[in-house]
Structures are given as C-alpha cells and as structure tokens.
Design a protein around this motif. Structure first.
Motif, PDB file in Angstrom:
ATOM      1  N   VAL A 129       0.845  -1.198   0.000  1.00  0.00           N
ATOM      2  CA  VAL A 129       0.000   0.000   0.000  1.00  0.00           C
ATOM      3  C   VAL A 129       0.880   1.247   0.000  1.00  0.00           C
ATOM      4  O   VAL A 129       0.602   2.217  -0.719  1.00  0.00           O
ATOM      5  N   THR A 130       1.950   1.219   0.766  1.00  0.00           N
ATOM      6  CA  THR A 130       2.867   2.358   0.811  1.00  0.00           C
ATOM      7  C   THR A 130       3.490   2.605  -0.554  1.00  0.00           C
ATOM      8  O   THR A 130       3.600   3.753  -1.009  1.00  0.00           O
ATOM      9  N   VAL A 131       3.890   1.548  -1.228  1.00  0.00           N
ATOM     10  CA  VAL A 131       4.484   1.671  -2.568  1.00  0.00           C
ATOM     11  C   VAL A 131       3.448   2.194  -3.560  1.00  0.00           C
ATOM     12  O   VAL A 131       3.754   3.031  -4.416  1.00  0.00           O
ATOM     13  N   ALA A 132       2.218   1.719  -3.431  1.00  0.00           N
ATOM     14  CA  ALA A 132       1.166   2.147  -4.355  1.00  0.00           C
ATOM     15  C   ALA A 132       0.841   3.632  -4.206  1.00  0.00           C
ATOM     16  O   ALA A 132       0.303   4.247  -5.129  1.00  0.00           O
ATOM     17  N   LEU A 133       1.178   4.222  -3.072  1.00  0.00           N
ATOM     18  CA  LEU A 133       0.919   5.647  -2.867  1.00  0.00           C
ATOM     19  C   LEU A 133       1.802   6.544  -3.737  1.00  0.00           C
ATOM     20  O   LEU A 133       1.588   7.752  -3.794  1.00  0.00           O
ATOM     21  N   ALA A 134       2.762   5.972  -4.417  1.00  0.00           N
ATOM     22  CA  ALA A 134       3.568   6.758  -5.363  1.00  0.00           C
ATOM     23  C   ALA A 134       2.710   7.191  -6.549  1.00  0.00           C
ATOM     24  O   ALA A 134       2.975   8.225  -7.169  1.00  0.00           O
ATOM     25  N   GLY A 135       1.675   6.421  -6.873  1.00  0.00           N
ATOM     26  CA  GLY A 135       0.796   6.748  -7.998  1.00  0.00           C
ATOM     27  C   GLY A 135       0.112   8.095  -7.865  1.00  0.00           C
ATOM     28  O   GLY A 135       0.159   8.917  -8.792  1.00  0.00           O
ATOM     29  N   PRO A 136      -0.551   8.380  -6.739  1.00  0.00           N
ATOM     30  CA  PRO A 136      -1.158   9.701  -6.585  1.00  0.00           C
ATOM     31  C   PRO A 136      -0.151  10.846  -6.652  1.00  0.00           C
ATOM     32  O   PRO A 136      -0.467  11.930  -7.141  1.00  0.00           O
ATOM     33  N   MET A 137       1.076  10.596  -6.191  1.00  0.00           N
ATOM     34  CA  MET A 137       2.099  11.645  -6.285  1.00  0.00           C
ATOM     35  C   MET A 137       2.466  11.923  -7.742  1.00  0.00           C
ATOM     36  O   MET A 137       2.649  13.070  -8.135  1.00  0.00           O
ATOM     37  N   VAL A 138       2.548  10.860  -8.527  1.00  0.00           N
ATOM     38  CA  VAL A 138       2.825  11.027  -9.959  1.00  0.00           C
ATOM     39  C   VAL A 138       1.656  11.753 -10.624  1.00  0.00           C
ATOM     40  O   VAL A 138       1.855  12.607 -11.499  1.00  0.00           O
ATOM     41  N   GLY A 196      -1.945   5.658 -12.164  1.00  0.00           N
ATOM     42  CA  GLY A 196      -2.360   4.247 -12.084  1.00  0.00           C
ATOM     43  C   GLY A 196      -1.296   3.305 -12.624  1.00  0.00           C
ATOM     44  O   GLY A 196      -1.044   2.239 -12.048  1.00  0.00           O
ATOM     45  N   ALA A 197      -0.665   3.706 -13.718  1.00  0.00           N
ATOM     46  CA  ALA A 197       0.380   2.861 -14.312  1.00  0.00           C
ATOM     47  C   ALA A 197       1.584   2.745 -13.377  1.00  0.00           C
ATOM     48  O   ALA A 197       2.140   1.654 -13.202  1.00  0.00           O
TER      49      ALA A 197
END
Length: 163
Positions: free
Chosen positions: A27-36, A53-54
């Motif tokens: 989940v922590t890693v997936a939070l990079a998506g909103p930052m992008v 999302g990608a």
C-alpha cells in the motif's frame, strides 16, 4: 487442446515459499501513484490519472515479482539467488520471537549467508558443514520455519541415502 503438466511427487519441490512483502508495504508503494498524478495534473487530468495508475501498478507488480523464493527441491536448498546441496547442511535451528530478533541482530554471523525479510518473524539458522566454503551458516526468514526446517532435514536424509 492444451495439456496441464502434472508433476509426480518425486519431482515436486518439498518446500517453496515466496517471501513477498507485507500488505502495508505494498500500500505504501502504491501511494507513489497519486504523487505522480499530481505531477502530471497541469498537463491534463486524464493523463495524470493514467500515469498515476500505471506507476502504482508497475511498482506493486515489481515488488511482488522481485521477491526472493526459499525452496527445498530434491537435495538442494535455495534461498534467493544462492543454493547449497543439503549434504553440506547441519541441523536447522528454528527461531521465533525474541530468539529470532537476536539472531537477526546481535547474534547474526558475519560470515554467513543471510536472506532476512522485514515483517517476517520466523527464522531458521542452518550450519554449513562444508570445510571448503567460507560461509559458516545460512540464516533464512520464513513464515513457516518449522516446515522449512523439516524440508531441510528430509533433503539431508535423502542426500545421505543417495551417497
């Protein structure tokens, strides 16, 4: 028509475990998506959502795909990229709780092979009996250290019976 491969009991791995990351880390890693997405927001909302999302999907897939595997296959113990024949292994020691914490920290041998993953409490320490190998022991994280130790013992017995 495609036929499925049905491996016989002799060719199946005796033990296999993927030391995948915890759900919290994914989940922590997936939070990079909103930052992008925030970076690409000035370009356009659709592009920002697709890029975010990608990136999230790619990072989560990469974290899962690149996790090491611990396996006992035949008479070989594999821990990540390393492998050793079971005839060179001593009696595995199963550790959990405070004993495992000590084995991962102050009692961690400097000349040992270590495959330690955060978030996985169980641990086995297996002495290396090969005199030509500079590695003294193998320290391996496992969610089921009892099963891994039993598989190592079975591989040792089968290797000694073969020789």
């Amino acid at each position: 028509m495609r036929l499925m491969q049905n491996r016989t009991a002799e060719t199946r791995p005796q033990y296999r475990e993927r030391l995948s990351p915890s759900l919290r880390l994914l989940v922590t890693v997936a939070l990079a998506g909103p930052m992008v997405s925030l970076v690409f927001a000035p370009v356009g909302s659709t592009i920002a959502l697709v890029a975010g999302g990608a990136v999230s999907a790619a990072l989560v897939a990469m974290f899962v795909w690149l996790t090491p595997v611990v396996a006992v296959d035949g008479s070989v113990l594999r821990a990540g990229r390393a492998h050793i024949d079971a005839r060179f292994l001593g009696e595995p020691e199963v550790l959990t709780g405070d004993e495992a914490r000590q084995a991962r920290g102050p009692r961690l041998p400097a000349r040992g092979w270590h495959l330690i993953r955060g978030g996985i409490d169980g641990l086995i320490v297996v002495p290396n009996t090969d005199e030509d190998d500079p590695v003294e022991s193998w320290t391996i994280s496992s969610r089921t250290p009892d099963r891994l130790a039993a598989a190592v013992r079975a591989a040792r017995e089968s290797a000694s019976a073969d020789s």
